[in-house]
Design a protein around this motif. Structure first.
Motif, PDB file in Angstrom:
ATOM      1  N   THR A 502       0.868  -1.176   0.000  1.00 13.54           N
ATOM      2  CA  THR A 502       0.000   0.000   0.000  1.00 13.54           C
ATOM      3  C   THR A 502       0.905   1.226   0.000  1.00 13.54           C
ATOM      4  OG1 THR A 502      -1.738  -1.160   1.229  1.00 13.54           O
ATOM      5  CG2 THR A 502      -1.807   1.246   1.211  1.00 13.54           C
ATOM      6  N   VAL A 503       0.771   2.054  -1.044  1.00 16.70           N
ATOM      7  CA  VAL A 503       1.697   3.165  -1.259  1.00 16.70           C
ATOM      8  C   VAL A 503       0.933   4.487  -1.264  1.00 16.70           C
ATOM      9  CG1 VAL A 503       3.362   4.175  -2.890  1.00 16.70           C
ATOM     10  CG2 VAL A 503       3.284   1.705  -2.543  1.00 16.70           C
ATOM     11  N   SER A 504       1.543   5.516  -0.679  1.00 16.73           N
ATOM     12  CA  SER A 504       0.914   6.828  -0.573  1.00 16.73           C
ATOM     13  C   SER A 504       0.895   7.561  -1.910  1.00 16.73           C
ATOM     14  CB  SER A 504       1.650   7.675   0.470  1.00 16.73           C
ATOM     15  OG  SER A 504       1.174   9.012   0.453  1.00 16.73           O
ATOM     16  N   LEU A 505      -0.231   8.234  -2.174  1.00 12.54           N
ATOM     17  CA  LEU A 505      -0.336   9.159  -3.307  1.00 12.54           C
ATOM     18  C   LEU A 505      -0.112  10.596  -2.850  1.00 12.54           C
ATOM     19  CD1 LEU A 505      -3.459   7.649  -5.094  1.00 12.54           C
ATOM     20  CD2 LEU A 505      -1.120   7.665  -5.965  1.00 12.54           C
ATOM     21  N   GLY A 506       0.301  10.757  -1.582  1.00 14.39           N
ATOM     22  CA  GLY A 506       0.482  12.093  -1.034  1.00 14.39           C
ATOM     23  C   GLY A 506      -0.815  12.597  -0.437  1.00 14.39           C
ATOM     24  N   PRO A 507      -0.831  13.792   0.133  1.00 15.62           N
ATOM     25  CA  PRO A 507      -2.044  14.333   0.750  1.00 15.62           C
ATOM     26  C   PRO A 507      -3.091  14.722  -0.287  1.00 15.62           C
ATOM     27  CG  PRO A 507      -0.288  15.955   0.797  1.00 15.62           C
ATOM     28  CD  PRO A 507       0.330  14.688   0.282  1.00 15.62           C
ATOM     29  N   ILE A 508      -4.362  14.729   0.121  1.00 13.92           N
ATOM     30  CA  ILE A 508      -5.438  15.230  -0.737  1.00 13.92           C
ATOM     31  C   ILE A 508      -5.209  16.726  -0.946  1.00 13.92           C
ATOM     32  CG2 ILE A 508      -7.932  15.567  -0.900  1.00 13.92           C
ATOM     33  CD1 ILE A 508      -8.258  13.151   0.944  1.00 13.92           C
ATOM     34  N   PRO A 509      -5.364  17.232  -2.162  1.00 15.61           N
ATOM     35  CA  PRO A 509      -5.116  18.661  -2.409  1.00 15.61           C
ATOM     36  C   PRO A 509      -5.950  19.555  -1.495  1.00 15.61           C
ATOM     37  CG  PRO A 509      -5.375  17.476  -4.474  1.00 15.61           C
ATOM     38  CD  PRO A 509      -5.734  16.510  -3.396  1.00 15.61           C
ATOM     39  N   ASP A 510      -5.331  20.620  -0.984  1.00 16.31           N
ATOM     40  CA  ASP A 510      -6.020  21.601  -0.156  1.00 16.31           C
ATOM     41  C   ASP A 510      -6.678  22.624  -1.078  1.00 16.31           C
ATOM     42  OD1 ASP A 510      -6.947  23.384   1.685  1.00 16.31           O
ATOM     43  OD2 ASP A 510      -4.978  23.999   2.459  1.00 16.31           O
ATOM     44  N   VAL A 511      -8.028  22.643  -1.123  1.00 17.91           N
ATOM     45  CA  VAL A 511      -8.736  23.508  -2.064  1.00 17.91           C
ATOM     46  C   VAL A 511      -9.414  24.677  -1.365  1.00 17.91           C
ATOM     47  CG1 VAL A 511      -9.108  21.624  -3.687  1.00 17.91           C
ATOM     48  CG2 VAL A 511     -10.792  22.036  -1.894  1.00 17.91           C
ATOM     49  N   ARG A 512      -9.151  24.881  -0.081  1.00 13.47           N
ATOM     50  CA  ARG A 512      -9.774  25.977   0.649  1.00 13.47           C
ATOM     51  C   ARG A 512      -9.406  27.321   0.014  1.00 13.47           C
ATOM     52  NH1 ARG A 512     -12.048  26.772   5.616  1.00 13.47           N
ATOM     53  NH2 ARG A 512     -11.806  28.849   6.574  1.00 13.47           N
ATOM     54  N   GLY A 513     -10.438  28.156  -0.234  1.00 11.67           N
ATOM     55  CA  GLY A 513     -10.218  29.470  -0.822  1.00 11.67           C
ATOM     56  C   GLY A 513     -10.244  29.468  -2.336  1.00 11.67           C
ATOM     57  N   MET A 514     -10.305  28.269  -2.980  1.00  9.10           N
ATOM     58  CA  MET A 514     -10.392  28.209  -4.433  1.00  9.10           C
ATOM     59  C   MET A 514     -11.834  28.378  -4.887  1.00  9.10           C
ATOM     60  SD  MET A 514      -7.947  25.010  -5.486  1.00  9.10           S
ATOM     61  CE  MET A 514      -6.231  24.899  -5.000  1.00  9.10           C
ATOM     62  N   SER A 515     -12.011  28.801  -6.143  1.00  3.28           N
ATOM     63  CA  SER A 515     -13.349  28.750  -6.728  1.00  3.28           C
ATOM     64  C   SER A 515     -13.728  27.292  -6.944  1.00  3.28           C
ATOM     65  CB  SER A 515     -13.381  29.506  -8.046  1.00  3.28           C
ATOM     66  OG  SER A 515     -12.601  28.820  -9.021  1.00  3.28           O
ATOM     67  N   VAL A 516     -15.008  27.045  -7.169  1.00  2.00           N
ATOM     68  CA  VAL A 516     -15.459  25.663  -7.370  1.00  2.00           C
ATOM     69  C   VAL A 516     -14.757  25.052  -8.583  1.00  2.00           C
ATOM     70  CG1 VAL A 516     -17.436  24.197  -7.933  1.00  2.00           C
ATOM     71  CG2 VAL A 516     -17.675  26.040  -6.266  1.00  2.00           C
ATOM     72  N   ALA A 517     -14.617  25.814  -9.673  1.00  5.24           N
ATOM     73  CA  ALA A 517     -13.967  25.292 -10.886  1.00  5.24           C
ATOM     74  C   ALA A 517     -12.502  24.976 -10.621  1.00  5.24           C
ATOM     75  CB  ALA A 517     -14.097  26.291 -12.031  1.00  5.24           C
ATOM     76  N   GLU A 518     -11.807  25.870  -9.893  1.00  4.73           N
ATOM     77  CA  GLU A 518     -10.395  25.635  -9.574  1.00  4.73           C
ATOM     78  C   GLU A 518     -10.222  24.405  -8.693  1.00  4.73           C
ATOM     79  OE1 GLU A 518      -8.738  30.259  -9.626  1.00  4.73           O
ATOM     80  OE2 GLU A 518      -9.512  29.372  -7.770  1.00  4.73           O
ATOM     81  N   ALA A 519     -11.128  24.261  -7.712  1.00  4.58           N
ATOM     82  CA  ALA A 519     -11.053  23.107  -6.819  1.00  4.58           C
ATOM     83  C   ALA A 519     -11.291  21.812  -7.575  1.00  4.58           C
ATOM     84  CB  ALA A 519     -12.062  23.258  -5.693  1.00  4.58           C
ATOM     85  N   GLN A 520     -12.265  21.815  -8.478  1.00  3.45           N
ATOM     86  CA  GLN A 520     -12.544  20.595  -9.245  1.00  3.45           C
ATOM     87  C   GLN A 520     -11.374  20.230 -10.151  1.00  3.45           C
ATOM     88  OE1 GLN A 520     -16.305  21.840 -10.967  1.00  3.45           O
ATOM     89  NE2 GLN A 520     -17.475  20.569  -9.524  1.00  3.45           N
ATOM     90  N   LYS A 521     -10.701  21.242 -10.733  1.00  4.01           N
ATOM     91  CA  LYS A 521      -9.538  20.945 -11.574  1.00  4.01           C
ATOM     92  C   LYS A 521      -8.385  20.403 -10.743  1.00  4.01           C
ATOM     93  CE  LYS A 521      -6.379  22.774 -15.046  1.00  4.01           C
ATOM     94  NZ  LYS A 521      -5.263  22.012 -14.466  1.00  4.01           N
ATOM     95  N   ALA A 522      -8.142  20.994  -9.559  1.00  4.13           N
ATOM     96  CA  ALA A 522      -7.048  20.521  -8.697  1.00  4.13           C
ATOM     97  C   ALA A 522      -7.274  19.073  -8.297  1.00  4.13           C
ATOM     98  CB  ALA A 522      -6.941  21.406  -7.457  1.00  4.13           C
TER      99      ALA A 522
END
Length: 640
Positions: A502-522
């Motif tokens: 079981t290998v890490s993909l890193g942390p889930i992206p922090d989308v706080r403060g992004m627009s909805v479109a920016e968060a969905q792309k990240a």
């Protein structure tokens, strides 16, 4: 990147090379008006503190060295999101490119290149720096004849004992045995890599080959590097000895540092150029035609390498009829003896055929009893006129179930005398093994450690806030009954056991403060799905209305993998609240009411002297008005 002006100083002209960590460009230093090589870290690594630290380490390590055989480092910095390193530009090729065109170098060429490498490396070792990634790709051959070492990205202090996770970042073909087995590097590890390069220049190939990196690593750890002359007979014995000294498996048996090996290289060159040459061996001696002896009357003689071939001249005369008769009798007598000899040989052949075919000397082939139980195998062997030993042998194997027959001693299919003794070899099942400590290390290192003995299944990847991408989080497998289990909870492992990393993909992206479109792309860039629901919104004091506050909490124990859907919570802005009606209340009551409602207050401080006696006359904003939570309320009092 081509055409870009970095840090207002370096104008990028063209790309020179690209590696796993950075790309190297040709640029112009506008301030000093000179050409430089600028090494730019890949954008996806710029946020990784481990890679950035290694990038800065390269600048610091190389900057400490001022030597004609080490590439000079001029500058290091960061322009916006671009981390860069400015180095001396050397037009030319790498040693790897030279070896592609000319796999085998002459003795003089190899010693010239080795002299430069060891000179630069000696300066590094003298300054307490271990390169740790020496290979032909990191040796530059300039057009003007200069030879320099580059790429100190893995360099460490010579006294550091670095753990396996970082040690194995070096190229596997040049890793020393101690780096493979213990992850520890010092100056003698660089010497090992230099010895492998010298072997490659003289022999035309690397000493170890394998389909997988771990196979090559195992050879470095367990085998002795052969002599270059075994591949190229023209290599002198003195250079064979230098290669064997530099590549000894035990670091204590190698030169202590590059200076010691450089001194030996100079002595070896002196011996080869000015010392006495060894006597030629028979394989190298030239063929000589010896002069012929003086001719005799009826005989000429030629002598080549001590072998004489006589040529007689003139007819052989018959003296008389009696002589001819004697010769005829001798021929008849010889014929009778030949016929008798043939009869004897035929008789011996027949006797031998009987003895070894059906007689006491005949053989029986051991039948195939693999996979059978011991009782059945014993019966088959006895039926073949063989004797079965009462004692069996045990052997670990992953291909034959425990308790079943693996084979025999002598081997199945071999021929033994009738009645010969055969020992049955019984399977002991898979061999018990120790689990290497792979949790917390990289996936590549874990695979190299596990693949020789375990059956690695498809890796499982999941997001983890506590570990960087590529780090092993856990190891799972199955017990002997096939039940899945966390292998950190057991102590018994066996050869061939199925294992899943079981290998890490890193942390889930922090989308706080992004627009909805920016968060969905990240999220989409990380193969995650960000969904929007009109029901998922909340007040926020610091995230503007319409932007993303975060994710809806997942159920406890949920594993986030690629494709997981995360529901976005959208900000409604600052919460709107009504101003409480405190007109007519004492300042003591009014102040408590307004503060409990989360407002800030602006008032005449004299009211605090007698709060129970002072009465509120009005507020601004007035009572009932809707304002942002936390707003400031101005209060006026009667009599003030």
């Amino acid at each position: 990147m081509v055409g870009r002006l970095i840090d207002g100083r370096y104008q990028v002209r063209s790309r020179i090379a690209r590696g796993g960590m950075a790309t190297v460009y040709l640029a112009t230093d506008l301030r000093l008006e000179r050409r430089v090589a600028i090494k730019v870290m890949h954008g996806h690594l710029a946020d990784d503190t481990q890679y950035k630290a290694r990038f800065i380490q390269e600048a610091r390590s190389a900057a400490r060295l001022a030597h004609p055989n080490v590439v000079n480092v001029y500058d290091q910095g960061q322009d916006a999101d671009t981390a860069y390193l400015v180095m001396e530009y050397l037009p030319g090729i790498t040693l790897r490119e030279l070896l592609h065109e000319h796999p085998v170098l002459t003795t003089d060429q190899a010693m010239d290149i080795m002299d430069a490498i060891l000179s630069g490396l000696a300066a590094a070792h003298r300054n307490g720096i271990v390169h740790r990634d020496l290979k032909p790709e990191n040796v530059l051959l300039a057009d003007d004849g200069r030879i320099k070492i580059s790429d100190f990205g893995l360099a460490r202090a010579a006294t550091a004992q670095t753990a396996t996770g970082n040690a194995l970042l070096g190229t596997i073909a040049y890793l020393s045995p101690e780096l493979v087995t213990r992850g520890v590097a010092d100056a003698r590890s660089d010497i090992y890599a230099v010895g492998i390069m010298l072997y490659e220049m003289l022999a035309g190939e690397q000493p170890y080959k394998g389909e997988q990196p771990f196979q090559i690593a195992q050879q470095h750890a367990n085998d002795t590097v052969p002599t270059p002359s075994s591949k190229n007979p023209r290599v002198p014995a003195e250079l064979d000895e230098l290669v064997l000294w530099a590549t000894a498996r035990d670091p204590e048996q190698r030169p202590r540092d590059a200076r010691a090996m450089l001194e030996q290289l100079h002595e070896t060159r002196h011996i080869l150029e000015g010392g006495q040459k060894p006597a030629p061996t028979p394989a190298t001696m030239q063929t000589m035609v010896m002069p012929s002896a003086a001719p005799r009357a009826a005989e000429t003689e030629t002598q080549v390498l001590g072998t004489r071939v006589r040529q007689r001249t003139g007819p052989i005369a018959s003296d008389s009829a009696a002589t001819l008769s004697t010769l005829a009798d001798r021929r008849h007598s010889r014929s009778r003896w030949l016929f008798a000899l043939i009869l004897i040989l035929v008789a011996l052949a027949g006797a031998t055929g009987w003895y070894f075919g059906t007689g006491p000397g005949s053989k029986v082939s051991i039948p195939d009893v693999a996979g059978k139980d011991v009782a059945a195998a014993t019966a088959i062997l006895l039926k073949s006129d063989l004797t079965v030993s009462k004692e069996t042998k045990g052997e670990f194997t992953t291909t034959v179930p425990e308790g079943k027959v693996v084979g025999t001693d002598p081997k199945i299919g071999s021929s033994v005398a009738h009645g010969g003794t055969v020992t049955i070899i019984v399977s002991k099942g898979p061999e018990p093994l120790a689990m290497p400590p792979v949790v917390g290390g990289t996936e590549d290192a874990a695979r190299a450690a596990l693949e020789p003995h375990f059956d690695l299944q498809e890796t499982q990847y999941q997001f983890d806030s506590g570990q960087a991408a590529g780090i092993v989080l856990a190891v799972y497998g199955v017990d002997r009954t096939g039940k899945e289990l966390d292998l950190s909870t057991v102590t018994e492992y066996w050869d061939g056991q199925p294992i899943t990393l079981t290998v890490s993909l890193g942390p889930i992206p922090d989308v706080r403060g992004m627009s909805v479109a920016e968060a969905q792309k990240a999220l989409s860039d990380k193969d995650l799905v960000g969904s929007r629901s009109d029901k998922l919104h909340d007040w926020s004091d610091d995230v503007p209305e319409g932007d993303v506050i975060g994710y809806k909490p997942l159920p406890e124990g949920t594993v986030v993998t690629k494709g997981t859907e995360l529901q976005l919570i959208v900000s409604d802005g600052v919460e709107q609240v009504p101003v409480p009606d405190v007109v007519g209340l004492s300042w003591y009551e009014a102040k408590k009411t307004l503060l409990d409602a989360g407002f800030k207050l602006d008032y005449d401080a004299r009211a605090d002297l007698l709060p129970s006696a002072v009465e509120v006359r009005k507020t601004d904003p007035r009572a009932g008005a809707t304002v942002d939570k936390g707003s400031t309320i101005h209060v006026e009092f009667k009599g003030f």
